[in-house]
Design a protein around this motif. Sequence first.
Motif, short mmCIF file in Angstrom:
data_model
loop_
_atom_site.label_atom_id
_atom_site.label_comp_id
_atom_site.label_asym_id
_atom_site.label_seq_id
_atom_site.Cartn_x
_atom_site.Cartn_y
_atom_site.Cartn_z
N THR A 84 -0.64 4.27 -3.08
CA THR A 84 0.01 4.42 -1.79
C THR A 84 -0.40 3.29 -0.86
N SER A 85 -1.65 2.89 -0.91
CA SER A 85 -2.12 1.80 -0.05
C SER A 85 -1.52 0.46 -0.43
N GLU A 86 -1.12 0.28 -1.69
CA GLU A 86 -0.41 -0.95 -2.07
C GLU A 86 0.95 -0.99 -1.39
N HIS A 87 1.64 0.15 -1.36
CA HIS A 87 2.95 0.19 -0.70
C HIS A 87 2.78 0.03 0.80
N ALA A 88 1.75 0.64 1.36
CA ALA A 88 1.46 0.42 2.77
C ALA A 88 1.14 -1.04 3.04
N ALA A 89 0.43 -1.69 2.13
CA ALA A 89 0.12 -3.11 2.29
C ALA A 89 1.40 -3.94 2.33
N GLN A 90 2.37 -3.60 1.48
CA GLN A 90 3.64 -4.31 1.51
C GLN A 90 4.33 -4.11 2.86
N GLY A 91 4.27 -2.89 3.39
CA GLY A 91 4.85 -2.63 4.69
C GLY A 91 4.10 -3.34 5.81
N ILE A 135 -6.56 -8.94 3.97
CA ILE A 135 -6.61 -7.66 4.69
C ILE A 135 -6.46 -6.54 3.67
N GLY A 136 -7.48 -5.76 3.49
CA GLY A 136 -7.41 -4.62 2.57
C GLY A 136 -6.84 -3.40 3.27
N ILE A 137 -6.11 -2.61 2.50
CA ILE A 137 -5.61 -1.32 2.96
C ILE A 137 -6.18 -0.26 2.03
N SER A 138 -6.96 0.67 2.59
CA SER A 138 -7.56 1.73 1.78
C SER A 138 -7.84 2.90 2.70
N HIS A 139 -7.14 4.02 2.49
CA HIS A 139 -7.23 5.10 3.47
C HIS A 139 -8.66 5.60 3.63
N GLU A 140 -9.31 5.95 2.54
CA GLU A 140 -10.69 6.42 2.63
C GLU A 140 -11.70 5.28 2.59
N GLY A 141 -11.29 4.12 2.11
CA GLY A 141 -12.20 2.99 2.04
C GLY A 141 -13.07 2.97 0.81
N GLY A 142 -12.70 3.78 -0.21
CA GLY A 142 -13.53 3.85 -1.41
C GLY A 142 -12.83 3.40 -2.68
N TYR A 194 -0.40 6.78 3.99
CA TYR A 194 0.65 5.74 3.98
C TYR A 194 1.02 5.33 5.40
N LEU A 195 1.20 6.31 6.28
CA LEU A 195 1.67 6.01 7.63
C LEU A 195 0.62 5.28 8.48
N SER A 196 -0.63 5.70 8.39
CA SER A 196 -1.65 5.19 9.32
C SER A 196 -1.74 3.66 9.35
N PRO A 197 -1.83 2.98 8.21
CA PRO A 197 -1.91 1.52 8.28
C PRO A 197 -0.62 0.88 8.79
N LEU A 198 0.53 1.51 8.54
CA LEU A 198 1.78 0.98 9.08
C LEU A 198 1.75 1.00 10.61
N ALA A 364 12.62 0.31 10.23
CA ALA A 364 12.90 0.69 8.85
C ALA A 364 11.73 1.46 8.24
N LEU A 365 10.52 0.94 8.40
CA LEU A 365 9.37 1.53 7.72
C LEU A 365 8.94 2.85 8.35
N LEU A 366 8.97 2.94 9.68
CA LEU A 366 8.63 4.22 10.30
C LEU A 366 9.77 5.22 10.14
#
Length: 411
Positions: A84-91, A135-142, A194-198, A364-366
Amino acid sequence: MSTSTFDPTAPLPGPPDPWRSTSQPSRREGPPFHMTDMIEAEPALAARILARNEDAGSAAAALAGAISRAIKAGGPIIVTGCGTSEHAAQGVAAIVREGVRSAGLTGPGRLPAREPVSRQAFELSLDPPKTGLVIGISHEGGTTATNAALEAARAAGARTALITVTDRSPGAQHALTVLATEELDQGWCHTVGYLSPLVAAVAVAAHLARRPVDESLRTAARDLLQAGVDRSSIAEAVAARLAGSRQILVIASGADRPAARELVLKIEEGTWIPAAYRDLETFLHGHLAATDESTGLVLVLTDRDHRAERLERARGALRAARLIGMETAAIVTADIAADLPTDLTTAGRIVVPEAPALPSPVAALLGTTTPLQLLTERLARAKGVDPDAIHRDVDRYREAADAAEAPEAVG
């Protein structure tokens, strides 16, 4: 049927202190699932994230500054993540790219400045950049691969940043700049993740372009997300038509591609229906041969950029799918819906507002976030599946996930 006293306007809990990875969500015998609650929480959550990043001293402003400096130095800007964070990274890359362009940091006379791009974390860890900003995207950071990518990039000479839930996470130890979103997803079929990093990226882009992160922006984001939540009955009707599919294909173009990829992941982990993503044009080049009446198709089309060209090709894709006998559905904006014949979407369509006050990739993304998540959640209901545990409440799937992360046996 489960009962819930969940308040969607209240802040979500933060991560444990000291930090630790989340455990399997508690079992609910039926809806509302944890996923249901998280979707309903997203409009208010988005407003809170934006409010926390309004000021010039915010983490979003600091990340905007790091991006600006890297671009002026001519280095690459790479956004990375897994799942999910990879898709968020694309966004995030698409949203920040718009902010960079609006700021005039790229374009004629600005070379060798580079616009943000996304890369998968494992691949990036094997070939990290020697300059620029990762820039890394990782919801929990682990996430192991994402943290390895940050560590490798930093060792190679690039600067690093992380968008995550807390600066206490393991990933934060590899980042010079951390944008903490603070509120933790309560399910494993990540929605808030997914939403938070967007939303964080919306604030970053605004700081880059010197646009205010104010009440009008918060209201626009909140209302757009709420519009998707309010279409739950439509999502349920679409899900009922798609639930019998042997597989579901999702097609998209432009800024809608991250959302379409995320829908594929959500369908597979949350409903266990095989699914695959195809670029809009790619879908028509050979892939039709493997489809039949048991295939479901979902078009995601909300991007304002080059809309006429994308819509014309989408009509052709839907016509082809209907001739084969596929059930077809769409997540589209109001203007696109008006120009898309109803007989091309036999399973129905989820129509979202245009949101002209927001930049095109942001709208579009939101605008697609809550619809794609609700479609998944309603598909899970139709299939009798609990989406929260992503199948890891079944022994062999949990053991398979553990085996994938275990060191190779020796001897």
